[in-house]
Scaffold this motif. Sequence first.
Motif, PDB file in Angstrom:
ATOM      1  N   SER A 103       0.824  -1.220   0.000  1.00 21.17           N
ATOM      2  CA  SER A 103       0.000   0.000   0.000  1.00 21.17           C
ATOM      3  C   SER A 103       0.850   1.259   0.000  1.00 21.17           C
ATOM      4  O   SER A 103       0.423   2.310  -0.502  1.00 21.17           O
ATOM      5  N   SER A 104       2.051   1.154   0.553  1.00 17.77           N
ATOM      6  CA  SER A 104       2.934   2.321   0.598  1.00 17.77           C
ATOM      7  C   SER A 104       3.424   2.718  -0.807  1.00 17.77           C
ATOM      8  O   SER A 104       3.931   3.827  -1.007  1.00 17.77           O
ATOM      9  N   LEU A 105       3.268   1.797  -1.776  1.00 13.91           N
ATOM     10  CA  LEU A 105       3.692   2.086  -3.154  1.00 13.91           C
ATOM     11  C   LEU A 105       2.621   2.835  -3.944  1.00 13.91           C
ATOM     12  O   LEU A 105       2.907   3.420  -4.994  1.00 13.91           O
ATOM     13  N   LEU A 106       1.376   2.809  -3.471  1.00 16.52           N
ATOM     14  CA  LEU A 106       0.263   3.353  -4.244  1.00 16.52           C
ATOM     15  C   LEU A 106       0.404   4.854  -4.498  1.00 16.52           C
ATOM     16  O   LEU A 106       0.795   5.621  -3.613  1.00 16.52           O
ATOM     17  N   PHE A 107       0.090   5.245  -5.738  1.00 16.75           N
ATOM     18  CA  PHE A 107       0.055   6.645  -6.175  1.00 16.75           C
ATOM     19  C   PHE A 107       1.390   7.357  -5.994  1.00 16.75           C
ATOM     20  O   PHE A 107       1.441   8.557  -5.715  1.00 16.75           O
ATOM     21  N   THR A 108       2.452   6.586  -6.126  1.00 18.12           N
ATOM     22  CA  THR A 108       3.795   7.158  -6.167  1.00 18.12           C
ATOM     23  C   THR A 108       4.508   6.583  -7.390  1.00 18.12           C
ATOM     24  O   THR A 108       4.246   5.450  -7.796  1.00 18.12           O
ATOM     25  N   TYR A 109       5.413   7.386  -7.960  1.00 14.23           N
ATOM     26  CA  TYR A 109       6.138   6.917  -9.147  1.00 14.23           C
ATOM     27  C   TYR A 109       7.272   5.989  -8.741  1.00 14.23           C
ATOM     28  O   TYR A 109       8.020   6.271  -7.804  1.00 14.23           O
ATOM     29  N   SER A 110       7.369   4.857  -9.419  1.00  9.84           N
ATOM     30  CA  SER A 110       8.426   3.888  -9.142  1.00  9.84           C
ATOM     31  C   SER A 110       9.339   3.776 -10.364  1.00  9.84           C
ATOM     32  O   SER A 110       8.875   3.443 -11.463  1.00  9.84           O
ATOM     33  N   GLU A 111      10.617   4.078 -10.173  1.00  9.78           N
ATOM     34  CA  GLU A 111      11.582   3.926 -11.268  1.00  9.78           C
ATOM     35  C   GLU A 111      11.729   2.467 -11.671  1.00  9.78           C
ATOM     36  O   GLU A 111      11.943   2.147 -12.841  1.00  9.78           O
ATOM     37  N   THR A 112      11.595   1.566 -10.681  1.00 14.35           N
ATOM     38  CA  THR A 112      11.731   0.128 -10.956  1.00 14.35           C
ATOM     39  C   THR A 112      10.672  -0.347 -11.946  1.00 14.35           C
ATOM     40  O   THR A 112      10.957  -1.104 -12.876  1.00 14.35           O
ATOM     41  N   PHE A 113       9.429   0.117 -11.752  1.00 19.44           N
ATOM     42  CA  PHE A 113       8.327  -0.316 -12.604  1.00 19.44           C
ATOM     43  C   PHE A 113       8.021   0.685 -13.711  1.00 19.44           C
ATOM     44  O   PHE A 113       7.149   0.434 -14.545  1.00 19.44           O
ATOM     45  N   ASP A 114       8.726   1.816 -13.725  1.00 23.13           N
ATOM     46  CA  ASP A 114       8.536   2.856 -14.740  1.00 23.13           C
ATOM     47  C   ASP A 114       7.080   3.296 -14.817  1.00 23.13           C
ATOM     48  O   ASP A 114       6.458   3.298 -15.882  1.00 23.13           O
ATOM     49  N   GLY A 115       6.518   3.648 -13.678  1.00 22.69           N
ATOM     50  CA  GLY A 115       5.136   4.119 -13.660  1.00 22.69           C
ATOM     51  C   GLY A 115       4.633   4.353 -12.252  1.00 22.69           C
ATOM     52  O   GLY A 115       5.306   4.026 -11.261  1.00 22.69           O
ATOM     53  N   VAL A 116       3.447   4.929 -12.166  1.00 17.37           N
ATOM     54  CA  VAL A 116       2.783   5.158 -10.886  1.00 17.37           C
ATOM     55  C   VAL A 116       1.932   3.935 -10.575  1.00 17.37           C
ATOM     56  O   VAL A 116       1.111   3.513 -11.391  1.00 17.37           O
ATOM     57  N   VAL A 117       2.134   3.346  -9.398  1.00 12.97           N
ATOM     58  CA  VAL A 117       1.389   2.143  -9.009  1.00 12.97           C
ATOM     59  C   VAL A 117      -0.035   2.536  -8.611  1.00 12.97           C
ATOM     60  O   VAL A 117      -0.235   3.317  -7.677  1.00 12.97           O
ATOM     61  N   LEU A 118      -1.026   1.988  -9.339  1.00 11.90           N
ATOM     62  CA  LEU A 118      -2.428   2.303  -9.059  1.00 11.90           C
ATOM     63  C   LEU A 118      -3.136   1.187  -8.294  1.00 11.90           C
ATOM     64  O   LEU A 118      -4.052   1.440  -7.519  1.00 11.90           O
ATOM     65  N   ALA A 119      -2.723  -0.045  -8.530  1.00 13.78           N
ATOM     66  CA  ALA A 119      -3.368  -1.193  -7.866  1.00 13.78           C
ATOM     67  C   ALA A 119      -2.407  -2.370  -7.887  1.00 13.78           C
ATOM     68  O   ALA A 119      -1.461  -2.407  -8.691  1.00 13.78           O
ATOM     69  N   TYR A 120      -2.669  -3.352  -7.007  1.00 13.58           N
ATOM     70  CA  TYR A 120      -1.815  -4.541  -6.949  1.00 13.58           C
ATOM     71  C   TYR A 120      -2.650  -5.762  -6.569  1.00 13.58           C
ATOM     72  O   TYR A 120      -3.697  -5.656  -5.939  1.00 13.58           O
ATOM     73  N   ASP A 121      -2.167  -6.917  -6.984  1.00 13.69           N
ATOM     74  CA  ASP A 121      -2.803  -8.194  -6.652  1.00 13.69           C
ATOM     75  C   ASP A 121      -1.684  -9.174  -6.293  1.00 13.69           C
ATOM     76  O   ASP A 121      -1.095  -9.804  -7.172  1.00 13.69           O
ATOM     77  N   PRO A 122      -1.356  -9.294  -4.979  1.00 10.45           N
ATOM     78  CA  PRO A 122      -0.209 -10.119  -4.574  1.00 10.45           C
ATOM     79  C   PRO A 122      -0.536 -11.611  -4.488  1.00 10.45           C
ATOM     80  O   PRO A 122      -1.674 -11.998  -4.249  1.00 10.45           O
ATOM     81  N   ASN A 123       0.492 -12.411  -4.708  1.00 10.19           N
ATOM     82  CA  ASN A 123       0.375 -13.863  -4.587  1.00 10.19           C
ATOM     83  C   ASN A 123       1.662 -14.378  -3.938  1.00 10.19           C
ATOM     84  O   ASN A 123       2.721 -14.416  -4.575  1.00 10.19           O
ATOM     85  N   VAL A 124       1.579 -14.757  -2.658  1.00  4.79           N
ATOM     86  CA  VAL A 124       2.754 -15.238  -1.927  1.00  4.79           C
ATOM     87  C   VAL A 124       3.186 -16.577  -2.504  1.00  4.79           C
ATOM     88  O   VAL A 124       2.394 -17.521  -2.596  1.00  4.79           O
ATOM     89  N   ARG A 125       4.439 -16.681  -2.928  1.00  5.21           N
ATOM     90  CA  ARG A 125       4.921 -17.866  -3.626  1.00  5.21           C
ATOM     91  C   ARG A 125       5.250 -19.022  -2.692  1.00  5.21           C
ATOM     92  O   ARG A 125       5.270 -20.170  -3.087  1.00  5.21           O
ATOM     93  N   SER A 126       5.533 -18.711  -1.417  1.00  2.00           N
ATOM     94  CA  SER A 126       5.921 -19.772  -0.485  1.00  2.00           C
ATOM     95  C   SER A 126       5.595 -19.363   0.946  1.00  2.00           C
ATOM     96  O   SER A 126       5.569 -18.174   1.282  1.00  2.00           O
ATOM     97  N   ASN A 127       5.331 -20.357   1.793  1.00  2.00           N
ATOM     98  CA  ASN A 127       5.087 -20.094   3.210  1.00  2.00           C
ATOM     99  C   ASN A 127       6.393 -19.886   3.978  1.00  2.00           C
ATOM    100  O   ASN A 127       6.392 -19.489   5.131  1.00  2.00           O
TER     101      ASN A 127
END
Length: 234
Positions: free
Chosen positions: A32-56
Amino acid sequence: MEGLKESEANLVVYLHPSMAKCVNDAILRELSSLLFTYSETFDGVVLAYDPNVRSNLAKILPGIHPYLGVRLKAKLLLFSPKPNMLLEGEVVKISRQSIHAVILGFSSAVIADEDIRDEFKYKVKHGKEVFVSRHHKKHKIKVGTMIRFLVKSFDEEILHISGSLVAVHTGCARWLDANLEEWSQADSTTRKRKGRDEKEQKTPDDKMMANREMPSLKKDDRIKKLKKKRKEHT
């Protein structure tokens, strides 16, 4: 609208050991801390996310406070406007010198007077400021209008866009959609006129080069025909 894209990212979220019993909540909080901020890593402003934890399992990082490194995969919706992309936004302010709009509810855009084509004339009607087309009286831009414009530049730090209404396929989005054929013909006429102007602007040197190349091509054709006739006789 252009400028929106989806991206899949492999992430590592570092959590304090005290969050070990509520990992999912902690991950969502970090993302959530990434929302509506520009990320150089992703080359864009993060508007939404859908996470999927790969391992316990989580990797424990050594240190005074051994943080947990949780690997996950996330789908991200990004806003990444580039020059000449078409965007849409709602007009929030109009003056003789500029048009101000908001895109997606968070990014501001301004279109300066020099970037508004001459077709639009500034007027004040019933105490309200408006830009009206000289050719189509129903084509208006006022506060509350959804406009379609081209991106000139994007300030990543303050999420501010400089736009343009010079092209004929920009203006009030509703009017453009309802009169597609009309402005498409105008766009085609403009391109043809531009092509003629470019031809007329050719320098004498360009014309001389073209004239030199033509005889050369004709000479090559004559040589090929002579060779073909010789082969037929032999």
